[in-house]
Design a protein around this motif. Structure first.
Motif, mmCIF file in Angstrom:
data_model
loop_
_atom_site.group_PDB
_atom_site.id
_atom_site.type_symbol
_atom_site.label_atom_id
_atom_site.label_comp_id
_atom_site.label_asym_id
_atom_site.label_seq_id
_atom_site.Cartn_x
_atom_site.Cartn_y
_atom_site.Cartn_z
ATOM 1 N N ALA A 1 2.104 18.457 -1.309
ATOM 2 C CA ALA A 1 2.577 19.346 -0.460
ATOM 3 C C ALA A 1 3.649 18.756 0.556
ATOM 4 C CB ALA A 1 1.531 20.350 0.291
ATOM 5 N N ILE A 2 3.300 17.986 1.105
ATOM 6 C CA ILE A 2 4.055 16.939 1.997
ATOM 7 C C ILE A 2 5.372 16.528 1.530
ATOM 8 C CG2 ILE A 2 4.333 15.062 3.542
ATOM 9 C CD1 ILE A 2 1.461 15.673 4.298
ATOM 10 N N LEU A 3 4.929 15.700 0.192
ATOM 11 C CA LEU A 3 6.289 15.467 -0.550
ATOM 12 C C LEU A 3 7.114 16.453 -1.155
ATOM 13 C CD1 LEU A 3 4.383 12.588 -2.585
ATOM 14 C CD2 LEU A 3 5.834 12.194 -0.570
ATOM 15 N N GLY A 4 6.697 17.656 -1.455
ATOM 16 C CA GLY A 4 7.302 18.469 -1.690
ATOM 17 C C GLY A 4 8.018 19.332 -0.708
ATOM 18 N N ILE A 5 7.655 19.452 0.538
ATOM 19 C CA ILE A 5 8.146 19.984 1.488
ATOM 20 C C ILE A 5 9.546 19.044 2.166
ATOM 21 C CG2 ILE A 5 8.104 20.355 4.095
ATOM 22 C CD1 ILE A 5 5.255 21.490 3.458
ATOM 23 N N VAL A 6 9.292 17.722 2.064
ATOM 24 C CA VAL A 6 10.166 16.682 2.282
ATOM 25 C C VAL A 6 11.583 16.702 1.405
ATOM 26 C CG1 VAL A 6 10.634 14.214 2.476
ATOM 27 C CG2 VAL A 6 8.738 15.015 3.446
ATOM 28 N N GLY A 7 11.008 16.903 0.001
ATOM 29 C CA GLY A 7 12.279 16.991 -1.029
ATOM 30 C C GLY A 7 12.939 18.359 -0.758
ATOM 31 N N LEU A 8 12.132 19.577 -0.302
ATOM 32 C CA LEU A 8 12.927 20.559 -0.060
ATOM 33 C C LEU A 8 14.092 20.618 1.200
ATOM 34 C CD1 LEU A 8 13.226 23.859 -0.679
ATOM 35 C CD2 LEU A 8 11.403 24.081 0.861
ATOM 36 N N VAL A 9 13.475 19.866 2.341
ATOM 37 C CA VAL A 9 14.186 19.700 3.214
ATOM 38 C C VAL A 9 15.442 18.772 2.927
ATOM 39 C CG1 VAL A 9 14.324 18.364 5.456
ATOM 40 C CG2 VAL A 9 12.379 20.075 5.011
ATOM 41 N N ILE A 10 15.141 17.696 2.288
ATOM 42 C CA ILE A 10 16.440 16.785 1.454
ATOM 43 C C ILE A 10 17.270 17.745 0.723
ATOM 44 C CG2 ILE A 10 17.092 15.063 0.094
ATOM 45 C CD1 ILE A 10 14.568 13.504 0.915
ATOM 46 N N ALA A 11 16.953 18.407 -0.060
ATOM 47 C CA ALA A 11 17.758 19.412 -0.845
ATOM 48 C C ALA A 11 18.670 20.403 0.066
ATOM 49 C CB ALA A 11 17.050 20.247 -1.793
ATOM 50 N N ILE B 1 19.618 19.876 3.259
ATOM 51 C CA ILE B 1 20.429 19.100 3.955
ATOM 52 C C ILE B 1 21.628 18.731 3.152
ATOM 53 C CG2 ILE B 1 21.022 16.807 5.249
ATOM 54 C CD1 ILE B 1 17.914 17.181 6.397
ATOM 55 N N PHE B 2 21.086 18.457 2.017
ATOM 56 C CA PHE B 2 22.525 17.961 1.058
ATOM 57 C C PHE B 2 23.355 19.177 0.509
ATOM 58 C CE2 PHE B 2 20.923 14.042 1.189
ATOM 59 C CZ PHE B 2 21.876 12.991 0.851
ATOM 60 N N ILE B 3 22.710 20.287 0.322
ATOM 61 C CA ILE B 3 23.559 21.601 0.224
ATOM 62 C C ILE B 3 24.373 21.818 1.327
ATOM 63 C CG2 ILE B 3 23.486 23.985 -0.474
ATOM 64 C CD1 ILE B 3 21.033 23.257 -2.259
#
Length: 151
Positions: free
Chosen positions: A117-127, A129-131
């Motif tokens: 869940a933590i890794l998924g949330i970090v990935g979502l935040v990165i996505a 930010i990049f968008i």
């Protein structure tokens, strides 16, 4: 820049050009063309791999130039891919699927589920930010990467 001009620019004129800047329209029209092409070639075996290999450099180059256009180093464009690769390599565990039902044979541990869940949330935040970065307007004046691109 319109759809055709963007595709022509990215595939012929700036196929491997990582320097300079790319406007929002150049980047996003090319992304649309890439996605449409990926959907079309996904209907045929082996074509998706050939397509991905052929489009890798122009997609990477236009991403670098787009990051330059927003005043950021081009290599930032690699951060989501590097994060995804690291999560896949050092992920929160592997599980075996039942060949008949396709369901996991055992549930992940609580720690594995929390880490996932933590890794998924970090990935979502990165996505997100990049968008955000990729949708920002061009810097109006010349920056360290060159003059503003022609619209």
């Amino acid at each position: 820049m319109d759809f055709q001009t963007s595709v022509k620019t990215c595939l012929t004129e700036k196929y491997m050009d990582f320097s300079g800047r790319a406007s929002r329209s150049e980047f996003w029209w090319f992304m649309l063309a890439y996605i449409i092409g990926a959907l079309v070639v996904s209907l045929f075996p082996l074509l998706p791999l050939i397509y991905a290999l052929g489009m890798f450099l122009p997609l990477l180059a236009v991403g670098f130039r787009r990051m330059h256009d927003t005043g950021r180093p081009g290599w930032y464009f690699l951060i989501p891919s590097i994060y995804n690769l690291l999560v896949r390599i050092f992920g929160f565990g592997r599980y075996e699927l039942d060949p008949q039902t396709g369901m996991p044979l055992e549930a992940p541990s609580v720690g594995g589920a929390i880490l996932g869940a933590i890794l998924g949330i970090v990935g979502l935040v990165i996505a997100i930010i990049f968008i955000w970065w990729l949708t920002r307007p061009s810097e109006p004046d010349a920056n360290e990467y060159g003059a503003p691109p022609a619209a």
